[in-house]
Design a protein around this motif. Structure first.
Motif, PDB file in Angstrom:
ATOM      1  N   MET A   2     -10.511   6.305   1.279  1.00  0.00           N
ATOM      2  CA  MET A   2     -10.892   6.823   2.582  1.00  0.00           C
ATOM      3  C   MET A   2     -12.168   7.660   2.469  1.00  0.00           C
ATOM      4  O   MET A   2     -12.240   8.581   1.658  1.00  0.00           O
ATOM      5  CB  MET A   2      -9.783   7.698   3.178  1.00  0.00           C
ATOM      6  CG  MET A   2     -10.116   8.247   4.568  1.00  0.00           C
ATOM      7  SD  MET A   2      -9.164   9.734   5.016  1.00  0.00           S
ATOM      8  CE  MET A   2      -7.483   9.158   4.898  1.00  0.00           C
ATOM      9  N   ASN A  22       0.808  -1.211   0.000  1.00  0.00           N
ATOM     10  CA  ASN A  22       0.000   0.000   0.000  1.00  0.00           C
ATOM     11  C   ASN A  22       0.840   1.260   0.000  1.00  0.00           C
ATOM     12  O   ASN A  22       0.330   2.361   0.096  1.00  0.00           O
ATOM     13  CB  ASN A  22      -0.937   0.013   1.216  1.00  0.00           C
ATOM     14  CG  ASN A  22      -2.018  -1.035   1.081  1.00  0.00           C
ATOM     15  OD1 ASN A  22      -2.473  -1.323  -0.011  1.00  0.00           O
ATOM     16  ND2 ASN A  22      -2.419  -1.612   2.198  1.00  0.00           N
ATOM     17  N   ARG A  72      -7.044   1.685  -1.699  1.00  0.00           N
ATOM     18  CA  ARG A  72      -7.872   2.029  -0.551  1.00  0.00           C
ATOM     19  C   ARG A  72      -8.532   3.382  -0.791  1.00  0.00           C
ATOM     20  O   ARG A  72      -7.915   4.306  -1.309  1.00  0.00           O
ATOM     21  CB  ARG A  72      -7.043   2.063   0.737  1.00  0.00           C
ATOM     22  CG  ARG A  72      -6.264   0.778   1.001  1.00  0.00           C
ATOM     23  CD  ARG A  72      -5.544   0.832   2.328  1.00  0.00           C
ATOM     24  NE  ARG A  72      -6.478   0.638   3.431  1.00  0.00           N
ATOM     25  CZ  ARG A  72      -6.323   1.165   4.647  1.00  0.00           C
ATOM     26  NH1 ARG A  72      -5.289   1.954   4.895  1.00  0.00           N
ATOM     27  NH2 ARG A  72      -7.196   0.917   5.593  1.00  0.00           N
ATOM     28  N   ASN A 121      -1.511   4.257  -3.881  1.00  0.00           N
ATOM     29  CA  ASN A 121      -2.622   3.311  -3.786  1.00  0.00           C
ATOM     30  C   ASN A 121      -3.706   3.813  -2.841  1.00  0.00           C
ATOM     31  O   ASN A 121      -4.397   3.018  -2.194  1.00  0.00           O
ATOM     32  CB  ASN A 121      -2.130   1.944  -3.299  1.00  0.00           C
ATOM     33  CG  ASN A 121      -1.643   1.076  -4.441  1.00  0.00           C
ATOM     34  OD1 ASN A 121      -2.198   1.124  -5.529  1.00  0.00           O
ATOM     35  ND2 ASN A 121      -0.596   0.303  -4.203  1.00  0.00           N
ATOM     36  N   LEU A 122      -3.859   5.119  -2.732  1.00  0.00           N
ATOM     37  CA  LEU A 122      -4.818   5.680  -1.788  1.00  0.00           C
ATOM     38  C   LEU A 122      -5.557   6.864  -2.408  1.00  0.00           C
ATOM     39  O   LEU A 122      -4.954   7.729  -3.040  1.00  0.00           O
ATOM     40  CB  LEU A 122      -4.081   6.136  -0.516  1.00  0.00           C
ATOM     41  CG  LEU A 122      -4.911   6.789   0.592  1.00  0.00           C
ATOM     42  CD1 LEU A 122      -5.983   5.832   1.116  1.00  0.00           C
ATOM     43  CD2 LEU A 122      -3.997   7.243   1.730  1.00  0.00           C
ATOM     44  N   LEU A 151      -4.285  11.626   5.441  1.00  0.00           N
ATOM     45  CA  LEU A 151      -3.898  11.524   4.037  1.00  0.00           C
ATOM     46  C   LEU A 151      -2.551  12.211   3.808  1.00  0.00           C
ATOM     47  O   LEU A 151      -1.704  11.704   3.075  1.00  0.00           O
ATOM     48  CB  LEU A 151      -4.961  12.155   3.141  1.00  0.00           C
ATOM     49  CG  LEU A 151      -4.761  11.929   1.635  1.00  0.00           C
ATOM     50  CD1 LEU A 151      -5.302  10.564   1.229  1.00  0.00           C
ATOM     51  CD2 LEU A 151      -5.445  13.015   0.813  1.00  0.00           C
ATOM     52  N   GLU A 207       0.401  10.199   4.376  1.00  0.00           N
ATOM     53  CA  GLU A 207       0.635   9.109   3.417  1.00  0.00           C
ATOM     54  C   GLU A 207       1.335   9.629   2.157  1.00  0.00           C
ATOM     55  O   GLU A 207       1.145   9.088   1.066  1.00  0.00           O
ATOM     56  CB  GLU A 207      -0.701   8.465   3.027  1.00  0.00           C
ATOM     57  CG  GLU A 207      -1.399   7.739   4.150  1.00  0.00           C
ATOM     58  CD  GLU A 207      -0.844   6.340   4.371  1.00  0.00           C
ATOM     59  OE1 GLU A 207      -0.016   5.888   3.558  1.00  0.00           O
ATOM     60  OE2 GLU A 207      -1.242   5.703   5.365  1.00  0.00           O
ATOM     61  N   ASN A 247       2.005   7.866  -1.426  1.00  0.00           N
ATOM     62  CA  ASN A 247       1.266   6.604  -1.534  1.00  0.00           C
ATOM     63  C   ASN A 247       0.361   6.636  -2.762  1.00  0.00           C
ATOM     64  O   ASN A 247      -0.652   7.334  -2.788  1.00  0.00           O
ATOM     65  CB  ASN A 247       0.445   6.364  -0.265  1.00  0.00           C
ATOM     66  CG  ASN A 247      -0.240   5.003  -0.240  1.00  0.00           C
ATOM     67  OD1 ASN A 247      -0.331   4.310  -1.255  1.00  0.00           O
ATOM     68  ND2 ASN A 247      -0.712   4.612   0.931  1.00  0.00           N
TER      69      ASN A 247
END
Length: 326
Positions: A39, A23, A37, A93-94, A85, A88, A91
């Motif tokens: 949110m 992730n 993912r 993959n979010l 957020l 992250e 990232n």
């Protein structure tokens, strides 16, 4: 052999410390691997949660091999989720579902993290707001609400989403149009549409304000009565006058979109944008837009980034004028 084992353990430890799991950022979405993912920065039952879960199903339909999961981070109009957020960074993959509500919450809560620390991906939908009362409420039409507000604003409790969000803004604009000081509106913030609905049906509040999609089915079932909607024209299949028809010159559309963490690669940004575009074109998404009375307002890239900047300035001006921030 012992040295090889130690080297392998060291590599695993380094991966854990640096977050180089499936992730983590860097080659996430662009590689087509790992779990995407989404949110929803609010409690279950609200508009962001609803949008996120519709997106999950549409993404799976558009890309059956893609693993997608939705999770909730409620609180403070989405700014708690926004802060997570930002942590992250990189990232790929979010995604985080967000919208007009978050812009107001950033100002209201004086959030240290802003949307400048995210990567804009796509604007998805617009949705008008609806003002409702329980079916047995003595308020039969908008003029009754105006009269009650003028008599004693404190006795008219308003259930809606987060402070400074779209619902709160609508309440303030309605009060102002009715000749009532927006600062005197007895607004009770809830972290999700489900909580606001329970407060309404439980007789704990006078009126409720939310997106049409969250309350429409309860209006149609007879549990709630609509006093007005914030659109310029009536909505087909919904027994609700516009606020302008009821005598209040208020028109406003909420909107929702998706952003990714800041610092993602150009490859991941393109991959996420392409993926959300495929989601938008998938039949489950189109069906949900029609079912929920959403307005398709899809835009990506620099167009969405420019829109975000303009909206941030617009919302800041509105809530300052209404006295929602000091």
């Amino acid at each position: 052999m012992r040295m090889r084992i130690l080297a392998a353990l060291a590599a695993i430890s380094l991966a854990a410390l640096t977050g180089c799991g499936e992730n983590a950022g860097g080659g996430g979405a662009s590689g087509g691997t790992g779990t995407l993912r989404i949110m929803a920065p609010a409690s279950p039952g609200g508009g962001w949660d609803q949008t996120s879960r519709v997106a999950e199903q549409a993404l799976k339909a558009a890309d059956p091999k893609r693993r997608v999961e939705v999770y909730n981070v409620p609180g403070a109009g989405g700014t708690i989720g926004l802060s997570q957020l930002a942590g992250e960074k990189g990232n790929g993959n979010l995604l985080m579902t967000m919208g007009l509500v978050m812009l107001g919450a950033i100002e209201q809560n004086k959030s240290k993290v802003t949307l400048a620390e995210t990567t804009p991906i796509a604007k998805l939908t617009e949705e008008y707001e609806i003002v409702v009362v329980p079916a047995d409420s003595p308020l039969k039409q908008l003029s009754d609400l105006v009269a009650a507000w003028k008599a004693d604003p404190a006795k008219v409790s308003v259930a809606g989403g987060s402070a400074g969000g779209t619902d709160h803004i609508v309440a303030g604009l309605m009060a102002k149009a009715a000749g009532v000081d927006p600062k005197k509106v007895n607004y009770i913030a809830h972290s999700g549409g489900g909580e606001a609905l329970n407060a309404l049906l439980g007789g704990k509040v006078t009126i409720g304000i939310s997106g049409v999609g969250e309350f429409a089915e309860h209006v149609r079932s007879g549990k709630l009565r609509a006093l007005g909607i914030t659109s310029a024209q009536p909505i087909s299949g919904l027994d609700a006058p516009t606020l302008k028809e009821g005598g209040l010159d208020v028109e406003l559309a909420n909107w929702r979109g998706m952003v990714a963490p800041g610092g993602i690669s150009e490859g991941d940004k393109k991959a996420l944008t392409d993926l959300v575009t495929k989601m938008h074109d998938a039949q489950p998404w189109k069906d949900a837009v029609a079912k929920n009375g959403w307005i398709d307002s899809f835009q990506t890239g620099q167009q969405f980034a420019d829109y975000l900047n303009a909206e941030q300035a617009r919302v800041k001006g509105i809530i300052a004028e209404m006295g929602l921030v000091s």
